[in-house]
Design a protein around this motif. Structure first.
Motif, PDB file in Angstrom:
ATOM      1  N   GLU A  68       0.856  -1.180   0.000  1.00  0.00           N
ATOM      2  CA  GLU A  68       0.000   0.000   0.000  1.00  0.00           C
ATOM      3  C   GLU A  68       0.896   1.235   0.000  1.00  0.00           C
ATOM      4  OE1 GLU A  68      -2.430  -0.452   3.460  1.00  0.00           O
ATOM      5  OE2 GLU A  68      -3.358  -2.273   2.705  1.00  0.00           O
ATOM      6  N   VAL A  69       0.685   2.108  -0.998  1.00  0.00           N
ATOM      7  CA  VAL A  69       1.495   3.314  -1.139  1.00  0.00           C
ATOM      8  C   VAL A  69       0.577   4.518  -0.981  1.00  0.00           C
ATOM      9  CG1 VAL A  69       3.123   4.554  -2.609  1.00  0.00           C
ATOM     10  CG2 VAL A  69       2.990   2.062  -2.742  1.00  0.00           C
ATOM     11  N   THR A  70       0.922   5.415  -0.055  1.00  0.00           N
ATOM     12  CA  THR A  70       0.075   6.562   0.254  1.00  0.00           C
ATOM     13  C   THR A  70       0.905   7.832   0.272  1.00  0.00           C
ATOM     14  OG1 THR A  70      -1.224   5.105   1.695  1.00  0.00           O
ATOM     15  CG2 THR A  70      -1.619   7.463   1.905  1.00  0.00           C
ATOM     16  N   LEU A  71       0.392   8.865  -0.366  1.00  0.00           N
ATOM     17  CA  LEU A  71       1.000  10.185  -0.296  1.00  0.00           C
ATOM     18  C   LEU A  71       0.429  10.881   0.930  1.00  0.00           C
ATOM     19  CD1 LEU A  71       2.809  12.361  -1.588  1.00  0.00           C
ATOM     20  CD2 LEU A  71       0.800  13.119  -2.873  1.00  0.00           C
ATOM     21  N   VAL A  72       1.299  11.292   1.859  1.00  0.00           N
ATOM     22  CA  VAL A  72       0.870  11.838   3.143  1.00  0.00           C
ATOM     23  C   VAL A  72       1.393  13.265   3.296  1.00  0.00           C
ATOM     24  CG1 VAL A  72       1.014  11.550   5.651  1.00  0.00           C
ATOM     25  CG2 VAL A  72       0.829   9.544   4.180  1.00  0.00           C
ATOM     26  N   ARG A  73       0.501  14.141   3.740  1.00  0.00           N
ATOM     27  CA  ARG A  73       0.853  15.531   4.023  1.00  0.00           C
ATOM     28  C   ARG A  73       0.379  15.866   5.434  1.00  0.00           C
ATOM     29  NH1 ARG A  73      -1.596  18.661  -0.246  1.00  0.00           N
ATOM     30  NH2 ARG A  73       0.171  17.856  -1.427  1.00  0.00           N
ATOM     31  N   VAL A  78      -3.220  12.394   1.149  1.00  0.00           N
ATOM     32  CA  VAL A  78      -3.605  13.399   0.156  1.00  0.00           C
ATOM     33  C   VAL A  78      -4.521  12.762  -0.884  1.00  0.00           C
ATOM     34  CG1 VAL A  78      -2.725  14.956  -1.638  1.00  0.00           C
ATOM     35  CG2 VAL A  78      -1.456  14.660   0.504  1.00  0.00           C
ATOM     36  N   LEU A  79      -4.225  11.525  -1.247  1.00  0.00           N
ATOM     37  CA  LEU A  79      -4.971  10.757  -2.243  1.00  0.00           C
ATOM     38  C   LEU A  79      -5.347   9.404  -1.658  1.00  0.00           C
ATOM     39  CD1 LEU A  79      -2.544  11.376  -5.239  1.00  0.00           C
ATOM     40  CD2 LEU A  79      -4.765  12.451  -4.907  1.00  0.00           C
ATOM     41  N   GLN A  99       3.904  17.945  -2.845  1.00  0.00           N
ATOM     42  CA  GLN A  99       4.479  19.221  -2.421  1.00  0.00           C
ATOM     43  C   GLN A  99       5.689  18.934  -1.544  1.00  0.00           C
ATOM     44  OE1 GLN A  99       1.508  21.499  -0.345  1.00  0.00           O
ATOM     45  NE2 GLN A  99       0.118  21.553  -2.099  1.00  0.00           N
ATOM     46  N   THR A 100       6.615  19.875  -1.501  1.00  0.00           N
ATOM     47  CA  THR A 100       7.786  19.710  -0.650  1.00  0.00           C
ATOM     48  C   THR A 100       7.330  19.486   0.788  1.00  0.00           C
ATOM     49  OG1 THR A 100       9.077  21.132  -2.078  1.00  0.00           O
ATOM     50  CG2 THR A 100       9.924  20.788   0.144  1.00  0.00           C
ATOM     51  N   ARG A 154      12.126  11.616   3.392  1.00  0.00           N
ATOM     52  CA  ARG A 154      12.052  12.177   4.739  1.00  0.00           C
ATOM     53  C   ARG A 154      12.592  13.597   4.672  1.00  0.00           C
ATOM     54  NH1 ARG A 154      14.492   6.793   7.174  1.00  0.00           N
ATOM     55  NH2 ARG A 154      12.623   5.565   7.061  1.00  0.00           N
ATOM     56  N   LEU A 155      11.749  14.504   4.357  1.00  0.00           N
ATOM     57  CA  LEU A 155      12.158  15.906   4.228  1.00  0.00           C
ATOM     58  C   LEU A 155      11.973  16.624   5.551  1.00  0.00           C
ATOM     59  CD1 LEU A 155      10.546  16.679   0.783  1.00  0.00           C
ATOM     60  CD2 LEU A 155      12.918  16.104   1.261  1.00  0.00           C
TER      61      LEU A 155
END
Length: 157
Positions: A68-73, A78-79, A99-100, A154-155
């Motif tokens: 499972e791949v998730t874009l997290v903000r 996010v999606l 986003q950064t 890991r920004l």
């Protein structure tokens, strides 16, 4: 008297040969055959997910049913989560929204992970977790007890 001393020595030698169990495998992210660094600054589109044995453990091959791949903000998706069933994953759908400071969180549940035996058969790594008895009961399992996690990039501000 010699027999009494000899038996404890023999017993002690037999117990000293036991090995400690190996640590659980780790999840790594690769692009063009090169491991992506944990502090990468850009979102890579085509990536390869690999489950590798822990350092110091014997070589092993692992397969997963799906990740499972998730874009997290800021701790929220996010999606909708992307379900990846092959080691190669295309993160193109994330690029438009990325986003950064966002993280891509990759999760493989232990029940979806198997060790490939020498004959090619799959040996499950773990059984499916028990279902919660009540619909609103809290699941107090830690992330590490559920499966393999990778947070990338890991920004840090």
């Amino acid at each position: 008297m010699h027999n009494v001393l000899f038996l404890p020595l023999l017993f002690g030698a037999a117990t000293a040969t036991a090995q400690a169990p190996c640590a659980l495998p780790t999840l790594k992210l690769f692009q063009d055959g090169v491991e992506m660094p944990a502090d990468a600054r850009a979102l890579a589109r085509p990536v390869t997910l690999r489950v590798l044995p822990a350092p110091g453990c014997p070589a092993a091959v692992y397969r997963f049913r799906h990740a499972e791949v998730t874009l997290v903000r800021r701790g929220r998706p996010v999606l909708p989560t992307l379900r990846v069933e092959k080691p190669q994953a295309d993160l193109q759908s994330f690029l438009r929204y990325y986003q950064t400071g966002d993280q891509v969180v990759i999760f493989i549940a232990y029940q979806n992970l198997a060790l490939v035996a020498a004959d090619g058969s799959l040996q499950p790594l773990a059984a499916a977790p028990p279902r919660l008895s009540k619909p609103r009961q809290l699941d107090l399992q830690t992330e590490d007890s559920r499966g393999l996690f990778l947070r990338w990039p890991r920004l840090q501000p």
